[in-house]
Design a protein around this motif. Structure first.
Motif, PDB file in Angstrom:
ATOM      1  N   ASN A 199       0.834  -1.209   0.000  1.00  0.00           N
ATOM      2  CA  ASN A 199       0.000   0.000   0.000  1.00  0.00           C
ATOM      3  C   ASN A 199       0.866   1.256   0.000  1.00  0.00           C
ATOM      4  N   HIS A 205      -4.150   4.622  -4.982  1.00  0.00           N
ATOM      5  CA  HIS A 205      -5.317   4.702  -4.094  1.00  0.00           C
ATOM      6  C   HIS A 205      -5.528   6.108  -3.524  1.00  0.00           C
ATOM      7  N   HIS A 210      -7.170   9.517   0.175  1.00  0.00           N
ATOM      8  CA  HIS A 210      -6.369  10.489   0.936  1.00  0.00           C
ATOM      9  C   HIS A 210      -6.660  11.930   0.514  1.00  0.00           C
ATOM     10  N   ASP A 369      -4.593   4.647   5.648  1.00  0.00           N
ATOM     11  CA  ASP A 369      -3.828   3.528   5.094  1.00  0.00           C
ATOM     12  C   ASP A 369      -4.034   2.242   5.890  1.00  0.00           C
TER      13      ASP A 369
HETATM   14 FE   LIG Z   1      -1.916   5.601   1.330  1.00  0.00          FE
END
Ligand SMILES: [Fe+2]
Ligand code: FES
Length: 415
Positions: A199, A205, A210, A369
């Motif tokens: 990740n 992502h 985020h 995360d």
């Molecule tokens: Fe992240």
């Protein structure tokens, strides 16, 4: 038994297909987890903490790596050393695990054998005509780079000099040796440590997950979505920053959108300085400075320094603060993370910084995360999981991480 484990590991490795996520066993099996500990966590260099956490002679911290508790202590001579937290009398643990404190002498709570800050046995009750010299606390390899402490449990650790050489020019201006930890947050992530790294190694992502991070950083643009406008904006930010950085003698490296390439199959360390988006001088909620300038900085516009070392460390630093993340494995499906916020040692809470402004950017990003990793672990736990293909545009670093992992594991396990 050992052969059976080797066989199981070999068949898991044989099932790995380059360019695809790992087979299920790698994220949840005890056998693979044991191999990870032996071949990676017990052989490589692990970030232990910041030298400024143990600023004075006698200051110590302990960290747990698998079954082993390690003491990191600053000696009376000012040097930082790592010692096994195991009494040489009958093996009691001496200092509490996962803790910190300060002591002129390390006294075993069981029968009070006593060691100095270098680990030498100086006092042992109940022994007559006894040569203490052969009963020092066992040493663990320890290296420092610009205020960061690394340890290795290996008998012969890999060379550290190349890592120091590469990282030092980026870390030095940040002044971690003259920093202090303003706050730490400890997390128990219910996910395999490799999922946490996978990740970390992509910003595919980021746009959805985020909202704070993407306001400050360029990583979420990749080769396939860096438009002419984005490229021009990045070039402006880089040009503006580089002019100042060059004048200040700061090393500059990453000038691209997307993440810098890391790791390589043989390279476990990396550091770079890159521009923040226009108008941002700090990875804070509004991009404004949240503490006094750190280290050698005389101007807030210094972009962001990033450093990372496998298997357990990354740091993002702005002109005014740095955030370090340390991972420790705690089971096939559990990873411990400690996130530390650092500021200049002279910065005073309430006057120069406010935790309410210093912390949220990385607290939110980190916690977002961890939630992602735990959700992925739950999916991978399902018998329906099968490896999926990586995007060559957006997940090149995930692929690189997995290639590093497989090579390191296979080399060490000689399978
Ligand atoms: Fe992240
Ligand atoms: S086990 Fe430490 S003094 Fe006895």
């Amino acid at each position: 038994m050992k052969e059976a484990m080797q066989g199981e590991l070999s068949s898991s490795l044989a099932a790995y297909r380059p360019g695809w996520s790992l087979p299920r066993a790698f994220y949840r099996d005890e056998t693979v987890y044991r191999a990870d500990l032996e071949q990676i966590w017990r052989k490589g260099w692990l970030f232990a903490g910041h030298g400024c956490e143990i600023r004075n002679p006698g200051d110590w911290l302990t960290l747990q790596v698998d079954t082993d508790s390690i003491i990191v202590i600053r000696g009376e001579d000012g040097a930082v050393r790592a010692l096994n937290n195991v009494c040489r009398h009958r093996g009691s643990q001496i200092l509490p695990a996962g803790s910190s404190g300060s002591a002129k002498r390390l006294v075993c709570p069981y029968h009070q054998w006593t060691y100095d800050t270098k680990g030498a046995l100086t006092f042992c009750r109940g022994m007559h005509e006894f040569d203490r010299s052969g009963f020092s606390l066992k040493r663990v390899s320890c290296e420092m780079v610009e205020g960061l402490v690394f340890i290795s449990l290996a008998e012969t650790p890999p060379p550290f000099d190349s890592a120091r050489e590469l990282m030092a020019p980026f870390l030095r201006p940040q002044g971690f040796e003259r920093a202090k930890v303003a706050k730490t947050a400890d997390y128990e992530i219910h996910a395999n440590w490799k999922l946490v790294w996978e990740n970390n190694r992509e910003c595919f992502h980021c746009n959805v997950n985020h909202p704070q991070y993407i306001k400050a950083n360029w990583d979420h643009y990749n080769a396939d979505d860096t438009s002419a406008e984005v490229r021009a904006a990045m070039d402006r930010a880089v040009a503006r920053s580089e002019a100042k950085w060059a004048a200040a003698g700061l090393a500059v490296s990453h000038r691209e959108t997307g993440m810098t390439r890391f790791p390589d199959v043989d390279v476990w360390y990396s550091a770079n300085r890159t521009a923040l988006v226009e108008g941002w001088v700090s990875e804070s909620m509004d991009g404004k400075q949240v503490s006094t300038l750190m280290g050698a900085y005389r101007d807030a516009d210094v972009g962001t320094v990033r450093a990372r070392t496998l298997p357990n460390f990354w740091n993002h630093s702005s002109c005014d603060h740095g955030v370090s993340t340390r991972l420790l494995p705690a089971g096939p499906r559990k990873t411990l993370a400690r996130v530390s916020w650092l500021v200049h040692e002279d910065a005073v809470e309430g006057r120069d910084y406010d935790l309410g402004k210093l912390m949220p950017f990385w607290q939110l990003t980190s916690e977002q995360d961890w939630a992602i990793c735990e959700r992925q672990q739950r999916g991978v736990d399902s018998t329906a999981y099968e490896p999926g293909p990586y995007s060559t545009y957006k997940e090149y670093n995930v692929d690189a991480f997995v290639r590093w992992y497989v090579k390191t594991l296979a080399a060490g396990a000689s399978v």
